[in-house]
Design an enzyme around this catalytic site. Structure first.
Site, PDB file in Angstrom:
ATOM      1  CG  HIS A 169      15.252   2.208  -1.277  1.00  9.59           C
ATOM      2  ND1 HIS A 169      16.245   1.319  -1.651  1.00  9.59           N
ATOM      3  CD2 HIS A 169      15.322   3.237  -2.166  1.00  9.59           C
ATOM      4  CE1 HIS A 169      16.895   1.799  -2.699  1.00  9.59           C
ATOM      5  NE2 HIS A 169      16.358   2.958  -3.039  1.00  9.59           N
ATOM      6  CB  SER A 294      -7.371 -17.719  10.395  1.00  7.92           C
ATOM      7  OG  SER A 294      -6.737 -18.164  11.589  1.00  7.92           O
TER       8      SER A 294
END
Length: 451
Positions: A169, A294
């Site tokens: 979770h 990038s």
């Protein structure tokens, strides 16, 4: 097979940007590939008819000469068939005429009309397509997938003893090992490959509506069912369906697509996990001089290979989903909707192939960052609470779960020191306290599996 076609003008990226990565699939799934497999089926059928005494082959024509027609087939040969198709407006009939022309050149005009004897186009298509599919899977796709699994398994073995904080979770959970978490995907993929192997490569071969009508009326004493079974099962290495309409059921082909879709789904899950480990800095990535991560941020090294793989696997699954849902449905004894759809079965495999190569490339860039992995373990001593309360149950300590819950749930700053202070305050024997203090996030990793 050479072509002057430029990848720069391709509409599909699999024939453009990624063409070099999937070029080995073109021999199966291109128009040339389909034509060559159709010729192969027609030739092998023609040879078997002669072997079974349906007609007498001229002594000057040898099986090797006939097989050379498809084994040595050129792009020019395929183009000849495409030119004929412009007149016939029927692709399989164009193949028939091509073979008859080849027989003419071999001096076999007297037996030319035994080419395509008693067949409908689907007897050719529904053997040629499963045959090219089978060989594409067995010769190209599956070996590459198995090699990738072997690579992943070797990485798992390398990382077998690397303790790692688990996340359930999205929250810190009982520690595990990196190797075992990677082995989860090895097992899942291998299970699906095993399932795939149980599904036969099915084919249809039985005349216009599956009953050998033309064969039976012409040679009523011949066992055509036995002939069809021998041809498909033994000569082609497929499995002939016994009760068909004009076309194959495609149920088994759909099962193949569904299994490959599950394999792709597992690989998507794998890519997302590796991507997440990279984002958590459990892995760094090798850099290559001249590469840019990038266009704006010079520091970035993006996990682009796993993102590329995830995207291509998603496209493949969307197509597999349509193929497996559409192909088994045909109105009455046949409609033509399967024909155009079947021409696309190589597209999802190509996207999957691109993904496999991207995953392989991405795995080759990974650098294990043990410092970060260990830091996360050291910062999460609360995860050994499970171990402590379980041992306390063994010694009949009252409400151990609740005691550890009050100490750790939602609390920050649980450290080795604070946890050991808690242990020192427990009303248990010193031997048990020492046992509890010996537990750490680094060694609370469970069974050491053999793999």
């Amino acid at each position: 097979m050479q072509s002057s076609f430029s990848p720069l003008v391709a509409i599909s990226p699999i024939d453009g940007r990624y063409q070099k990565q999937v070029n080995e699939l073109s021999g199966y799934f291109s128009e040339f590939g389909l034509i060559r497999y159709r010729v192969r089926v027609e030739i092998e059928y023609f040879i078997l008819l002669a072997e079974k005494g349906i007609f007498k082959m001229p002594a000057k024509i040898k099986p090797a000469q006939l097989r050379a027609i498809y084994e040595e087939m050129s792009e020019a040969d395929a183009q000849q068939i495409k030119e004929t198709e412009k007149t016939t407006n029927h692709d399989v009939k164009a193949v028939e005429y091509f073979i008859k022309d080849q027989l003419h050149q071999l001096g076999g005009d007297e037996v030319a009309e035994w080419v395509h004897f008693g067949l409908t186009s689907q007897d050719v298509n529904n053997t040629a397509i499963p045959l090219l599919w089978k060989e594409a899977v067995e010769e190209s796709f599956m070996p590459y997938l198995l090699n990738l699994i072997a690579t992943v398994k070797e990485m798992a073995r390398t990382w077998k003893k690397i303790p790692m904080l688990a996340k359930t979770h999205g929250q810190p959970a009982s520690p595990t090992t990196l190797g075992k978490e990677i082995m989860v995907f090895v097992e899942r993929l291998q299970n699906q490959i095993d399932l795939f192997g149980y599904v036969p490569y099915a084919a249809k071969f039985g005349g216009a509506t599956g009953n050998f009508n033309a064969h039976q009326v012409t040679f009523p004493k011949h066992d055509w069912v036995a002939f069809g079974n021998e041809f498909v099962n033994e000569r082609l290495g497929l499995q002939r369906m016994q009760f068909t309409t004009q076309i194959e059921h495609y149920d088994n082909l759909a099962a193949h697509f569904d299994t490959l879709k599950r394999i792709n789904t597992i690989l998507i899950d794998f890519c997302r996990d590796i991507w997440t480990y990279v984002s958590m800095e459990y892995f760094k990535q090798k850099t290559k001089k001249g590469e840019v991560g990038s266009s704006a941020m010079p520091h970035k090294v993006n996990p682009i290979d796993f993102e590329n793989a995830e995207g291509n696997l998603g496209v493949a699954n969307a197509l597999y989903e349509h193929l497996s849902a559409k192909l088994p449905i045909s109105r009455l004894q046949r409609d033509l909707t399967d024909s155009t759809v079947l021409r696309n079965i190589g597209v999802p495999m190509a996207h999957s192939f691109i993904a496999l190569k991207s995953i392989e490339k991405g795995l080759g860039k990974l650098l294990l960052n043990e410092t970060k992995i260990n830091a996360d373990l050291e910062n999460n001593w609360a995860v050994v609470a499970e171990a402590i309360q379980t041992i306390l149950r063994r010694v009949k300590f009252p409400q151990p779960y609740e005691a550890l819950k009050d100490l750790t749930r939602g609390q920050e700053g649980i450290t080795q020191k604070s946890l050991h202070k808690f242990i020192d305050g427990l009303d248990v024997a010193d031997k048990i306290k020492n046992e509890l203090k010996a537990i750490s996030p680094q060694n609370y990793t469970g069974v050491e599996f053999d793999y």
